[in-house]
Write a protein that holds these residues in place. Structure first.
Motif, short mmCIF file in Angstrom:
data_model
loop_
_atom_site.label_atom_id
_atom_site.label_comp_id
_atom_site.label_asym_id
_atom_site.label_seq_id
_atom_site.Cartn_x
_atom_site.Cartn_y
_atom_site.Cartn_z
N UNK A 1 18.30 -48.17 -16.14
CA UNK A 1 18.41 -48.20 -17.60
C UNK A 1 19.25 -47.01 -18.07
N UNK A 2 20.20 -47.29 -18.95
CA UNK A 2 21.04 -46.25 -19.54
C UNK A 2 20.92 -46.35 -21.06
N UNK A 3 20.58 -45.23 -21.70
CA UNK A 3 20.51 -45.19 -23.16
C UNK A 3 21.64 -44.30 -23.67
N UNK A 4 22.63 -44.94 -24.29
CA UNK A 4 23.78 -44.22 -24.82
C UNK A 4 23.52 -43.84 -26.27
N UNK A 5 23.12 -42.59 -26.49
CA UNK A 5 22.89 -42.12 -27.84
C UNK A 5 24.19 -42.01 -28.61
N UNK A 6 24.08 -41.80 -29.91
CA UNK A 6 25.23 -41.78 -30.81
C UNK A 6 26.17 -40.61 -30.49
N UNK A 7 27.32 -40.95 -29.89
CA UNK A 7 28.37 -40.00 -29.55
C UNK A 7 29.72 -40.71 -29.65
N UNK A 8 30.80 -39.99 -29.45
CA UNK A 8 32.12 -40.62 -29.43
C UNK A 8 32.14 -41.73 -28.37
N UNK A 9 32.70 -42.88 -28.70
CA UNK A 9 32.72 -44.00 -27.74
C UNK A 9 33.34 -43.66 -26.39
N UNK A 10 34.33 -42.77 -26.36
CA UNK A 10 34.95 -42.42 -25.08
C UNK A 10 33.99 -41.64 -24.19
N UNK A 11 33.10 -40.85 -24.80
CA UNK A 11 32.07 -40.15 -24.04
C UNK A 11 31.09 -41.17 -23.46
N UNK A 12 30.69 -42.13 -24.29
CA UNK A 12 29.79 -43.19 -23.83
C UNK A 12 30.43 -44.00 -22.70
N UNK A 13 31.71 -44.30 -22.85
CA UNK A 13 32.43 -45.06 -21.82
C UNK A 13 32.50 -44.28 -20.51
N UNK A 14 32.68 -42.97 -20.63
CA UNK A 14 32.74 -42.12 -19.44
C UNK A 14 31.44 -42.15 -18.65
N UNK A 15 30.31 -42.28 -19.35
CA UNK A 15 29.02 -42.39 -18.68
C UNK A 15 28.89 -43.73 -17.96
N UNK A 16 29.24 -44.80 -18.64
CA UNK A 16 29.16 -46.13 -18.04
C UNK A 16 29.95 -46.19 -16.74
N UNK A 17 31.11 -45.56 -16.73
CA UNK A 17 31.98 -45.59 -15.55
C UNK A 17 31.40 -44.80 -14.37
N UNK A 18 30.43 -43.91 -14.64
CA UNK A 18 29.80 -43.14 -13.56
C UNK A 18 28.58 -43.84 -12.96
N UNK A 19 28.12 -44.90 -13.62
CA UNK A 19 26.89 -45.56 -13.19
C UNK A 19 27.16 -46.64 -12.14
N UNK A 20 26.13 -46.87 -11.30
CA UNK A 20 26.23 -47.88 -10.24
C UNK A 20 25.44 -49.13 -10.62
N UNK A 21 26.07 -49.98 -11.42
CA UNK A 21 25.50 -51.28 -11.78
C UNK A 21 24.09 -51.21 -12.37
N UNK A 22 23.91 -50.52 -13.48
CA UNK A 22 22.59 -50.51 -14.12
C UNK A 22 22.21 -51.91 -14.59
N UNK A 23 20.92 -52.16 -14.66
CA UNK A 23 20.45 -53.47 -15.11
C UNK A 23 20.45 -53.60 -16.62
N UNK A 24 20.38 -52.46 -17.32
CA UNK A 24 20.33 -52.51 -18.78
C UNK A 24 21.04 -51.29 -19.37
N UNK A 25 22.05 -51.54 -20.20
CA UNK A 25 22.73 -50.48 -20.93
C UNK A 25 22.49 -50.72 -22.41
N UNK A 26 21.92 -49.72 -23.08
CA UNK A 26 21.61 -49.82 -24.50
C UNK A 26 22.51 -48.83 -25.25
N UNK A 27 23.16 -49.31 -26.31
CA UNK A 27 24.10 -48.51 -27.08
C UNK A 27 23.59 -48.27 -28.49
N UNK A 28 23.66 -47.02 -28.93
CA UNK A 28 23.44 -46.69 -30.33
C UNK A 28 24.75 -46.13 -30.86
N UNK A 29 25.16 -46.58 -32.03
CA UNK A 29 26.40 -46.08 -32.63
C UNK A 29 26.23 -46.03 -34.14
N UNK A 30 27.31 -45.71 -34.85
CA UNK A 30 27.19 -45.58 -36.30
C UNK A 30 28.53 -45.91 -36.97
#
Length: 307
Positions: free
Chosen positions: A120-149
């Motif tokens: 599980x990955x919880x992407x808190x409210x940050x610049x989308x490129x920062x959030x994207x950088x995290x996704x690219x470091x993960x090894x096939x998580x089963x659930x990615x949750x995004x918060x944005x504004x």
């Protein structure tokens, strides 16, 4: 129990509401998410950045709550992100008085090696490129949750759309759902957003509860009626922490179980607003959480007699 990666700010806030004002206190999306998720004894790691001015006692508190801080970068010569805001009398609108990015301006997230296999990955409210950088470091998580504004919808929509296409769940408020989709009806808005990538959409309506959408299904959870709301800061992040913490604990990412996660998130968010900052979450007992969830059950369940 699944591992949980939490990405977001660990920060200082200064808050003013009709009930009073604070000096510089602990804040940040990752802080609220982590404290809420800790209620489920999750194996969670916070990925964030702070300056040398961030108190050691706050770091120790997060560790004591079960948070792994190996992904929390400390820039000793820098200053921690700071936000100051003033809420209007309706407590639904606020004015931002100060935003000092400080070390957050150059934040490049680094997910600890031991947590790159997190489910599980919880992407808190940050610049989308920062959030994207995290996704690219993960090894096939089963659930990615995004918060944005809406700020990112206005200033970085193209990057935000890239992130939205890669997540399983997005949590936004009703105003943001309408802006992102171009639809006034929240039902139409949710389905249009699902076409962008997510399988599920959670639309937060503040004191009016939350909606969970998935395919042709919709679930509504009310907000807990409270005598007093002292400070809404962090309530949405607390909801997200309860939502993802519950899912990480159960390891069940079905739509049916997400209904339970929404109730747990709503229950924890209802505690958050009872004190300034994260104060209420710091001393929250399992008994209190259980009793609050039972109150939610009483609010929502009864036998309808049809004649």
């Amino acid at each position: 129990m699944s591992k949980l990666v939490i990405v977001g700010t660990v920060a200082f806030d200064a808050i003013e509401t009709p009930f009073g004002k604070t000096g510089k206190i602990l804040g940040g999306a990752a802080t609220y998410i982590g404290l809420a998720a800790s209620q489920f004894k999750t194996d969670g790691a916070i990925v964030s950045i702070v300056g040398g001015d961030f108190p050691e006692e706050n770091l120790e508190m997060l560790k004591e709550k079960g948070m792994n801080l190996s992904g929390l970068e400390i820039v000793k010569e820098g200053k921690t992100f700071f936000w100051s805001g003033k809420y209007h009398n309706d407590m639904n609108t606020r004015d931002t008085l100060i935003t000092d990015l400080n070390v957050l301006a150059d934040f490049e997230p680094k997910v600890p090696q031991d947590y790159r296999d997190a489910e599980v990955v919880m992407l808190g409210n940050l610049h989308p490129l920062v959030q994207l950088g995290v996704i690219e470091q993960m090894n096939n998580p089963k659930l990615i949750v995004l918060d944005t504004m809406n700020f990112w919808m206005d200033s970085a929509l193209e990057d935000l759309m890239k992130v939205i296409a890669k997540v399983d769940v997005i949590t936004i408020n009703d105003e943001e759902a309408r802006q992102l989709s171009g639809e006034y009806s929240l039902v139409k808005a949710a389905h249009k957003i699902m076409e962008m990538g997510p399988d599920y959409v959670v639309i937060k309506k503040g004191e009016h509860g939350a909606l969970l959408f998935g395919d042709d299904d919709v679930f509504f959870a009310p907000a807990m009626p409270l005598r007093e709301v002292f400070d809404p800061t962090g309530a949405g992040d607390t909801f997200a922490g309860g939502f993802t913490g519950y899912l990480a604990k159960t390891g069940d990412y079905s739509y049916s179980n997400m209904k339970n996660a929404v109730i747990n998130g709503s229950a924890l968010a209802s505690f958050c607003v009872e004190k300034f900052g994260p104060e209420r979450l710091l001393n929250l007992s399992n008994k209190e959480v259980y009793e609050r969830i039972q109150q939610f059950k009483s609010l929502t369940q009864f036998d309808i007699k049809l004649t």
